[in-house]
Write a protein that holds these residues in place. Structure first.
Motif, short mmCIF file in Angstrom:
data_model
loop_
_atom_site.label_atom_id
_atom_site.label_comp_id
_atom_site.label_asym_id
_atom_site.label_seq_id
_atom_site.Cartn_x
_atom_site.Cartn_y
_atom_site.Cartn_z
N ALA A 4 0.86 -1.23 -0.17
CA ALA A 4 -0.39 -0.23 -0.33
C ALA A 4 0.16 1.46 -0.05
O ALA A 4 0.30 2.47 -0.82
N ILE A 5 1.91 1.40 0.54
CA ILE A 5 2.49 2.48 0.86
C ILE A 5 3.72 2.64 -0.47
O ILE A 5 3.50 3.71 -1.13
N GLU A 6 3.92 1.14 -1.29
CA GLU A 6 4.81 1.70 -1.93
C GLU A 6 4.09 1.85 -3.70
O GLU A 6 4.76 3.22 -4.34
N ASN A 7 2.45 1.60 -2.96
CA ASN A 7 1.49 2.50 -4.35
C ASN A 7 1.48 3.66 -4.40
O ASN A 7 1.40 3.66 -5.28
N PHE A 8 1.18 3.50 -2.80
CA PHE A 8 0.72 5.42 -3.00
C PHE A 8 1.83 6.56 -3.38
O PHE A 8 2.52 7.36 -4.13
N VAL A 9 2.92 6.31 -2.51
CA VAL A 9 4.47 6.69 -3.80
C VAL A 9 4.39 7.26 -4.63
O VAL A 9 4.93 8.26 -5.31
N LYS A 10 4.62 5.10 -5.52
CA LYS A 10 4.66 5.31 -6.60
C LYS A 10 3.64 6.36 -7.83
O LYS A 10 3.36 7.30 -8.68
N ALA A 11 2.36 6.08 -6.88
CA ALA A 11 0.63 6.97 -7.24
C ALA A 11 0.89 8.56 -7.82
O ALA A 11 0.95 9.73 -8.72
N ILE A 12 1.90 9.50 -6.75
CA ILE A 12 1.91 10.69 -6.89
C ILE A 12 2.78 11.00 -7.76
O ILE A 12 3.50 11.33 -7.95
N TYR A 13 4.62 9.87 -7.49
CA TYR A 13 5.54 9.98 -8.73
C TYR A 13 4.73 10.00 -10.21
O TYR A 13 5.31 11.25 -10.60
N ASN A 14 3.90 9.04 -10.29
CA ASN A 14 3.00 9.14 -11.61
C ASN A 14 2.81 10.35 -12.29
O ASN A 14 2.79 10.90 -13.15
N ASN A 15 2.04 11.11 -11.53
CA ASN A 15 1.22 12.38 -11.57
C ASN A 15 1.75 13.13 -11.95
O ASN A 15 1.81 13.88 -12.15
N ASP A 16 2.62 13.38 -11.02
CA ASP A 16 3.81 14.22 -10.90
C ASP A 16 4.88 14.82 -12.09
O ASP A 16 4.62 15.48 -12.72
N LYS A 17 4.72 12.96 -12.60
CA LYS A 17 5.86 13.34 -13.41
C LYS A 17 4.68 13.18 -15.59
O LYS A 17 5.29 14.02 -16.33
N HIS A 18 3.36 13.20 -14.83
CA HIS A 18 2.64 12.82 -16.37
C HIS A 18 1.94 13.68 -16.42
O HIS A 18 1.94 15.12 -15.23
N ASP A 19 1.83 13.80 -17.21
CA ASP A 19 -0.13 15.55 -18.02
C ASP A 19 -0.93 15.44 -16.66
O ASP A 19 -1.15 16.21 -16.29
N ILE A 20 -1.21 14.92 -15.81
CA ILE A 20 -2.31 14.94 -14.90
C ILE A 20 -1.53 16.43 -14.22
O ILE A 20 -2.61 17.11 -13.70
N LYS A 21 -0.71 15.87 -13.30
CA LYS A 21 -0.18 16.83 -12.26
C LYS A 21 -1.54 17.35 -11.30
O LYS A 21 -1.25 18.85 -10.73
N ASN A 22 -1.53 16.40 -10.92
CA ASN A 22 -2.96 16.46 -9.71
C ASN A 22 -2.33 15.62 -7.81
O ASN A 22 -2.65 14.24 -8.98
N THR A 23 -2.19 15.54 -7.05
CA THR A 23 -1.77 14.59 -6.40
C THR A 23 -1.67 15.22 -5.31
O THR A 23 -1.43 14.87 -4.46
N LYS A 24 -3.16 15.94 -5.14
CA LYS A 24 -3.85 16.55 -3.71
C LYS A 24 -4.40 14.60 -4.01
O LYS A 24 -4.27 13.86 -4.36
N PRO A 25 -4.62 13.98 -2.40
CA PRO A 25 -5.11 13.39 -1.65
C PRO A 25 -6.19 12.86 -2.29
O PRO A 25 -6.14 11.81 -2.47
#
Length: 218
Positions: A4-25
């Motif tokens: 769960a922790i690994e998936n959470f930090v990976k999702a933040i990283y991917n969103n920040d790097k991709h066009d989504i640019k939305n890392t709000k909870p």
């Protein structure tokens, strides 16, 4: 660390790097299929572990420690994708699904063995860069979306940024593959559609596709 922790930090990283640019909870919660309160609780927990910065109502930002963890998971995921694609010729959708499971069960030692076996690849079969063992991405991304491409120009497909099964099935049927070349015949800017010639096919794509297919000019 837990899955769960690994998936959470990976999702933040991917969103920040991709066009989504939305890392709000709330956005991370939607991606991971968890409730907003659960995402907020996780963010607070990881902030206490110095994995991210948390402020109420603000986007989440990984610390250097959190980014290192995320890149380690991303490395294992993309190495497994490269391995499964090479060894079993699995579809791009299937290798992503399997890598989601395998990434959490892979030691750093095994990841390095896989990397060496594959010749230390720089990119996975989707065109995503593979971090090295130090958690560094050493390649430079110069690609643009197909929606931004110019008429009459020939491009090389640099990245297919999706995990949707139907998208990859369509791509496979129409020769839209990483490193294949295509020519942009026409940009229908008013209707947000792009006509391309690739292999023996001439097809028209809408912006749902042209915004997730990345290309490099030849």
């Amino acid at each position: 660390m837990s899955v769960a922790i690994e998936n959470f930090v990976k999702a933040i990283y991917n969103n920040d790097k991709h066009d989504i640019k939305n890392t709000k909870p709330g956005n991370i919660a939607k991606q991971l299929g968890i409730s907003n309160p659960a995402a907020t609780d996780m963010a607070k927990k990881l902030a206490a572990k110095d994995l991210l910065h948390y402020e109420k109502y603000q986007a989440l930002q990984l610390t250097e420690k959190g980014k290192k963890m995320a890149l380690n998971v991303v490395r294992k995921h993309r190495l497994w994708e490269a391995f499964l694609f090479k060894m079993f010729d699995m579809s791009l959708h299937d290798i992503h699904r399997e890598a989601e499971l395998l990434e959490h069960q892979t030691s750093d030692l095994l990841a390095e063995k896989i990397s060496a076996f594959l010749g230390h690849p720089k990119f996975d079969p989707h065109g995503d860069p593979i971090p090295n063992a130090k958690g560094e991405i050493t390649t430079k991304d110069t690609s643009i979306t197909l929606a931004e491409a110019e008429e009459g120009q020939t491009y090389t497909i640099a990245r297919l940024m999706s995990d949707d099964k139907e998208f990859f099935e369509f791509c496979a049927l129409n020769e839209i593959k990483y490193r294949n070349t295509l020519t942009v015949s026409k940009q229908f800017t008013g209707n947000k559609m792009t006509q391309i010639s690739i292999g023996s096919n001439t097809i028209v794509l809408n912006e749902n596709f042209t915004k997730i297919i990345y290309v490099d000019e030849n």
